[in-house]
Write a protein that holds these residues in place. Structure first.
Motif, PDB file in Angstrom:
ATOM      1  N   GLY A 194       0.771  -1.449   0.076  1.00  0.00           N
ATOM      2  CA  GLY A 194      -0.046   0.006  -0.111  1.00  0.00           C
ATOM      3  C   GLY A 194       0.866   1.209  -0.055  1.00  0.00           C
ATOM      4  O   GLY A 194       2.145   0.974  -0.055  1.00  0.00           O
ATOM      5  N   PRO A 195       0.264   2.399   0.016  1.00  0.00           N
ATOM      6  CA  PRO A 195       1.071   3.505   0.061  1.00  0.00           C
ATOM      7  C   PRO A 195       2.083   3.750   1.013  1.00  0.00           C
ATOM      8  O   PRO A 195       3.238   4.094   1.086  1.00  0.00           O
ATOM      9  CB  PRO A 195       0.094   4.678  -0.053  1.00  0.00           C
TER      10      PRO A 195
ATOM     11  N   CYS B 209       3.085  10.560  -8.190  1.00  0.00           N
ATOM     12  CA  CYS B 209       3.629  10.019  -6.794  1.00  0.00           C
ATOM     13  C   CYS B 209       4.787  10.877  -6.443  1.00  0.00           C
ATOM     14  O   CYS B 209       4.871  10.880  -5.143  1.00  0.00           O
ATOM     15  CB  CYS B 209       3.931   8.693  -6.841  1.00  0.00           C
TER      16      CYS B 209
ATOM     17  N   ARG C 200       3.595  13.248  -3.887  1.00  0.00           N
ATOM     18  CA  ARG C 200       3.146  12.823  -2.369  1.00  0.00           C
ATOM     19  C   ARG C 200       4.329  12.152  -1.654  1.00  0.00           C
ATOM     20  O   ARG C 200       4.327  12.161  -0.504  1.00  0.00           O
ATOM     21  CB  ARG C 200       2.235  11.808  -2.871  1.00  0.00           C
TER      22      ARG C 200
ATOM     23  N   MET D 275     -14.558  -4.318   1.674  1.00  0.00           N
ATOM     24  CA  MET D 275     -13.344  -4.600   0.737  1.00  0.00           C
ATOM     25  C   MET D 275     -12.938  -3.242  -0.019  1.00  0.00           C
ATOM     26  O   MET D 275     -13.812  -2.739  -0.918  1.00  0.00           O
ATOM     27  CB  MET D 275     -13.553  -5.595  -0.090  1.00  0.00           C
ATOM     28  N   HIS D 276     -11.811  -3.042   0.383  1.00  0.00           N
ATOM     29  CA  HIS D 276     -11.194  -1.767  -0.394  1.00  0.00           C
ATOM     30  C   HIS D 276      -9.755  -2.220  -0.824  1.00  0.00           C
ATOM     31  O   HIS D 276      -9.074  -2.958  -0.142  1.00  0.00           O
ATOM     32  CB  HIS D 276     -11.232  -0.554   0.181  1.00  0.00           C
ATOM     33  N   PHE D 277      -9.236  -1.601  -2.014  1.00  0.00           N
ATOM     34  CA  PHE D 277      -7.983  -1.668  -2.408  1.00  0.00           C
ATOM     35  C   PHE D 277      -7.335  -0.587  -2.673  1.00  0.00           C
ATOM     36  O   PHE D 277      -7.921   0.646  -2.628  1.00  0.00           O
ATOM     37  CB  PHE D 277      -7.934  -2.239  -3.841  1.00  0.00           C
ATOM     38  N   GLN D 278      -6.017  -0.577  -2.003  1.00  0.00           N
ATOM     39  CA  GLN D 278      -5.222   1.048  -2.397  1.00  0.00           C
ATOM     40  C   GLN D 278      -3.834   0.383  -2.976  1.00  0.00           C
ATOM     41  O   GLN D 278      -3.037  -0.229  -1.966  1.00  0.00           O
ATOM     42  CB  GLN D 278      -5.134   1.605  -1.212  1.00  0.00           C
ATOM     43  N   THR D 279      -3.595   0.748  -4.197  1.00  0.00           N
ATOM     44  CA  THR D 279      -2.026   0.395  -4.365  1.00  0.00           C
ATOM     45  C   THR D 279      -0.901   1.339  -3.941  1.00  0.00           C
ATOM     46  O   THR D 279      -1.546   2.617  -3.495  1.00  0.00           O
ATOM     47  CB  THR D 279      -1.904   0.406  -6.171  1.00  0.00           C
ATOM     48  N   ALA D 280       0.097   1.340  -4.219  1.00  0.00           N
ATOM     49  CA  ALA D 280       0.908   2.184  -3.811  1.00  0.00           C
ATOM     50  C   ALA D 280       1.033   3.609  -4.549  1.00  0.00           C
ATOM     51  O   ALA D 280       1.400   4.596  -3.926  1.00  0.00           O
ATOM     52  CB  ALA D 280       2.630   1.555  -4.154  1.00  0.00           C
ATOM     53  N   SER D 281       0.404   3.432  -5.681  1.00  0.00           N
ATOM     54  CA  SER D 281       0.405   4.952  -6.199  1.00  0.00           C
ATOM     55  C   SER D 281      -0.921   5.512  -6.135  1.00  0.00           C
ATOM     56  O   SER D 281      -0.950   6.786  -6.635  1.00  0.00           O
ATOM     57  CB  SER D 281       0.588   4.822  -7.788  1.00  0.00           C
ATOM     58  N   MET D 282      -1.844   4.800  -5.341  1.00  0.00           N
ATOM     59  CA  MET D 282      -3.152   5.516  -5.352  1.00  0.00           C
ATOM     60  C   MET D 282      -3.294   6.361  -4.074  1.00  0.00           C
ATOM     61  O   MET D 282      -2.737   6.090  -2.810  1.00  0.00           O
ATOM     62  CB  MET D 282      -4.279   4.335  -5.034  1.00  0.00           C
ATOM     63  N   LYS D 283      -3.907   7.535  -4.260  1.00  0.00           N
ATOM     64  CA  LYS D 283      -4.031   8.515  -3.070  1.00  0.00           C
ATOM     65  C   LYS D 283      -5.064   8.056  -2.186  1.00  0.00           C
ATOM     66  O   LYS D 283      -4.962   8.090  -0.893  1.00  0.00           O
ATOM     67  CB  LYS D 283      -4.433   9.991  -3.500  1.00  0.00           C
TER      68      LYS D 283
ATOM     69  N   LYS E 199     -12.006  -6.724   4.526  1.00  0.00           N
ATOM     70  CA  LYS E 199     -11.673  -5.693   5.629  1.00  0.00           C
ATOM     71  C   LYS E 199     -12.331  -5.859   6.876  1.00  0.00           C
ATOM     72  O   LYS E 199     -12.072  -5.427   7.778  1.00  0.00           O
ATOM     73  CB  LYS E 199     -11.555  -4.392   5.143  1.00  0.00           C
TER      74      LYS E 199
END
Lengths: 599, 310
Positions: A276-277, A335, A338, B9-17, B60
């Protein structure tokens, strides 16, 4: 019988073996060929010597023979590829979903696959080592011992487990191949990089300690397995099994940790840089940290006048690495903005690192140790200042173990310690033009602690110290007493001109005579016997006695130069003096015909 | 029975705010022995729900159970479910036969007899490399393997969309047989309501991570109907008070309305108003879904153009 689906499953294990089949067979063939080729080529080259060139074929002794198994050690560095290939399904969504949909627990999949990868690694290592060992055993130009081969295999496997632990950690924390490779490099090098940098600063700024012995050898590069293997020398080979065992333990811990992380790893992470971020931010900061710490290291070492240009260049490098990591792993310019606030984490890491340094600095440089707190000192001053003993000799080891409790000595040591602390703080008590001495010693405190410190003495203080030590009764006893007969394992008697072989009885008789004469000799005579011969002329007509043994678990060898100052001993050996030397030059005046016998 | 309770359920990748919410407090029950259809637009959460049911993802919050047992990290529960995803994966350099061997080692109830029978029915070469198969053939292969596991719950994620009509009918027949013989439950997702209409017993519409509407197909088909009435005197909508109107449209002297309720009773009430024209027309499932969801306040067309939910 119901198949185990919770912890380990044979079918999954077999599936893992099959998935690595192509890679495993390919590497097996390569490593096997290399393992057989190296000792074979060595054999051929050594057999093809020209006696007219006056060079004998070189027979690798036991310590050197390991080089015949270098292909196996090189293979151990490549073993992470097994884990990378086997767990590559974690980098693609549909593959990841497939393996997470089958009715096994994640722990079961992990352990079964890890076992499969390790099986291939162990198999290739053992098979290749056995093949190399067979050539090694029949080669007349290498000394072979099965125990050495076993140790080498274990070291290679330890190195494999160590490095594969870091690879699995990277695989479980990252979601695509690029990020895995970047972070594998980071995880395997970061701890050592931090230790090296901190060690550099400490050794440069704090004169009181031997950095490589401080913290139980944490800063000692020899405790890093890759360094041990790459720089393998017979003088440090004793450490290698211990280092390998510790490294294997660390590798096993990392594999276990990775198993836990694998259990927690969401399947939807496949294809993404991190979970994740927040995880992405932390990995990026960790990756940048060694670069940032290099700037801190430079500033602290060159403090208070670091070069501005170098600081600027390093700072730019840090920023480039930081943002480039983000760009490469996320492939998104959005990114970068951020990511900027998280530079503060890198800064915090640098502050923590600097804080550790200053904490160590304050802990060593400021506490005052009075003479009253010192019970005794040992390993004071190398006896080479006043006695010509070898580092490996019985005499040297005896001297190092001596504890000196004299009040004058303790006062000198306390003064020297304070002087060293003052100098480290930039308040040297001496004129820069004055000659000073840094002396490493062990200080045994009355509270039971022993601290290893460098003390700083002026010329006159050093002279006082040398005098106290040189004529101290403990020094005299340590340096000028031969090792006890029961501790001696081997005796060598040699002559520059050659000596007929002596039998056991003759050796015994000779050593008995020499012990008697040596005990009665003066300090100066003993000193000359320990010193040995410096010139060709001195060696003519004289002999060397070498005693090998073990005392308090440490091996030693002591040499005595037998001249006419020990008339009986000299005469005894003179009757056995025989032929001219085979070669005009040899290295220590020891002919090839010497014999040894146990006492 | 598969029961989902308040699943998020939610998703958050490294590039998502911000995280993307795939399922938002979803609850549903899928009874055993039925064919359950999940329909929804792209990103509505169909595949996510399937992956949660098959134990690939972990929710989640909330719970998903199969006959009371949590699915996550439960091999016994997972062995009862087989998931055929929208994006297929086969082991490298494998063919159908090798995949069957793998499935047999993984699923305790896998039947080689069934596998052989299905391969023959579908007419595929079990020794040919799967890489050489077309997209449709790969879907057939995945379906064969899934059906051969003899699992109690079959999850088809847009599988039917890639099959030709002949194969689709064959698969439906296989599923029906499984349901009748073994009480299998099938869950099928699709974009197309028309696709699911003929196959499923129950249908649910997913929108933005939640189930908007859920009902059995037969009841859906008979729950709403269209009526057209005409009068020789002016009239307004108030004339039809007492009827359960979902939609009303008037053009001159002709009114078209969508009615819910008992058809005979409604017809009697309309004829009592003495119209000069009174006709009842059937609705297809798509139209039923549209009117039902509009009644719930979802205006999909307005949302697509930036409008808000009522």
């Amino acid at each position: 019988m119901k198949a185990n689906t919770r912890f380990f499953n044979t079918r999954l294990y077999v599936e893992g073996l099959k998935r690595l089949r192509v890679l495993g067979i390919g590497l097996l063939v390569l490593v096997l060929i290399a393992s057989v080729l190296v000792p074979t080529v060595h054999w051929i080259l050594e057999a093809d010597y020209d006696p007219n060139l006056n060079r004998a074929p070189h027979v690798l002794d036991q310590d050197e023979s390991y080089i015949l198994c270098i292909p196996i050690l090189v293979f151990s560095a490549t073993t992470p590829i097994f884990f990378l290939v086997l767990f590559s399904y974690l980098f693609k969504r549909r593959e990841s979903d497939f393996f997470h949909s089958i009715p096994y627990t994640r722990t079961c999949v992990y352990t079964s696959f890890v076992a499969a990868a390790l099986t291939w690694i162990v198999g290739i290592t053992v098979i290749s080592a056995t093949a190399a060992g067979l050539i090694w055993a029949i080669s007349p130009y290498a000394v072979f011992a099965v125990s050495d081969l076993v140790v080498l295999v274990l070291i290679s496997l330890a190195a494999s487990v160590y490095i594969c632990g870091f690879m699995m950690l990277a695989i479980t924390l990252c979601g695509n191949l690029t990020t895995v490779l970047l972070n594998f490099t980071l995880f395997s090098l970061l701890p050592r990089a931090i230790a090296v940098m901190l060690g550099l600063i400490l050794s440069d700024r704090i004169f009181l300690i031997d950095v490589y012995e401080f913290f139980g050898g944490f800063f000692d590069f020899n405790w890093w397995l890759p360094a041990q293997i790459c720089c393998y020398e017979s003088s440090i080979s004793d450490m290698l099994p211990t280092v390998a065992a510790l490294s294997a333990g660390l590798g096993a811990l990392l594999l276990a940790l990775s198993g836990y992380l694998y259990h927690k790893r969401p399947s939807q992470m496949a294809g993404n840089a991190a979970q994740g971020p927040r995880a992405q931010h932390w990995l990026r900061c960790l990756f940048t940290l060694p670069f940032a710490l290099s700037l801190v290291t430079y500033i602290l070492i060159d403090f208070p006048h670091p070069e501005f240009v170098i600081v600027l260049v390093l700072a730019i490098v840090i920023l480039v690495v930081y943002f480039l990591y983000e760009l490469i792993t996320t492939k998104s310019f959005r990114c970068l903005l951020r990511a900027t606030p998280w530079l503060s984490v890198v800064l915090a890491g640098c502050i923590l690192f600097t804080g550790c340094y200053f904490a160590i600095f304050a802990g060593i440089v400021y506490p005052k140790t009075d003479a009253d707190e010192i019970e005794s000192v040992s390993s004071v001053l190398t006896p080479l200042y006043f006695a010509p003993v070898d580092y490996e000799s019985y005499e040297y080891k005896r001297f190092e173990a001596c504890r000196f409790e004299d009040e004058e000595l303790r006062e000198l040591v306390a003064t020297g310690l304070l002087n060293a602390q003052l100098k480290t703080r930039g308040q040297s008590p001496y004129d820069p033009k004055d000659k000073t001495y840094f002396i490493d010693l062990n200080i045994h405190l009355k509270n039971g602690r022993t601290i290893d410190r460098n003390i700083l003495l002026s010329q006159s203080e050093f002279n006082d110290l040398s005098e106290i030590l040189q004529y101290h009764e403990k020094t005299q006893e340590a340096l000028y007493t031969m090792p006890p007969a029961e501790s001696v394992d081997d005796i060598t008697v040699s002559s520059y001109h050659g000596l007929s072989p002596l039998n056991d009885q003759q050796k015994q008789e000779f050593v008995t005579i020499f012990r008697r004469e040596y005990a009665a000799a003066s300090t100066e005579q003993k000193s000359r016997a320990l010193k040995g011969a410096d010139t060709y002329e001195e060696r003519q007509g004289n002999f060397v006695l070498t005693l090998y043994g073990e005392i308090d678990g440490e091996s030693y060898y002591s040499r005595y130069f037998i001249t006419q100052e020990f008339p009986e001993s000299h005469a005894f050996l003179k009757q056995y003096e025989s032929y001219e030397p085979k070669y005009e030059y040899d290295f220590d005046g020891i002919p090839l015909s010497e014999t040894t016998v146990k006492e | 029975m598969i029961h989902a309770e308040n699943v998020t359920m939610h998703f958050q990748t490294a590039s998502m705010k911000e995280p993307f919410v795939a399922l938002d407090h979803l609850s549903c029950s899928i009874p055993s022995g039925c064919i359950y259809g999940l329909v929804g637009a792209n990103g509505s959460g169909k595949s996510t729900l399937m992956r949660l049911i098959s134990g690939v993802y972990r929710q989640k919050s909330g719970s998903i159970t199969i006959d009371g047992e949590e699915i996550w990290e439960n091999p016994a529960a997972k062995a009862r479910v087989v998931y055929i995803p929208d994006e297929l994966y086969f082991l490298p350099q494998s063919n159908l036969h090798k995949m069957a061997q793998f499935y047999r080692s993984v699923y305790p109830s896998f039947s080689m007899e069934r596998f052989e029978q299905l391969v023959k029915s579908f007419g595929l070469d079990k020794h040919a490399s799967l890489n050489a198969f077309s997209k449709g053939m790969k879907r057939q292969a995945a379906t064969i393997l899934g059906l051969s596991t003899m699992a109690e719950y079959l999850l088809f994620d847009e599988t039917f969309d890639g099959l030709d009509p002949v194969m689709r009918r064959l698969v439906k027949k296989m599923i029906y047989n499984d349901i009748l013989e073994r009480g299998t439950t099938a869950i099928i997702t699709s974009h197309s309501l028309r696709e699911l209409e003929d196959t499923c017993d129950q249908l649910a519409l997913l929108h933005r991570g939640g189930i908007v509407f859920e009902s059995d197909v037969e009841r859906l088909k008979t729950s709403l109907y269209k009526a057209q009435v005409a009068f020789d005197t002016p009239f307004t909508k108030e004339k039809f008070e007492g009827l359960d109107l979902l939609s009303y449209d008037q053009l001159g002297s002709v009114a078209t309305m969508i009615l819910r309720g008992d058809r005979e009773e409604n017809e009697r009430m309309l004829r009592a108003l003495d119209p000069i024209l009174c006709e009842f027309l059937p609705l297809n499932l798509e139209e039923v879904f549209i009117y039902e969801t509009e009644a719930l306040g979802y205006k999909f067309e307005e949302e697509a153009t930036g409008g808000d939910r009522k």
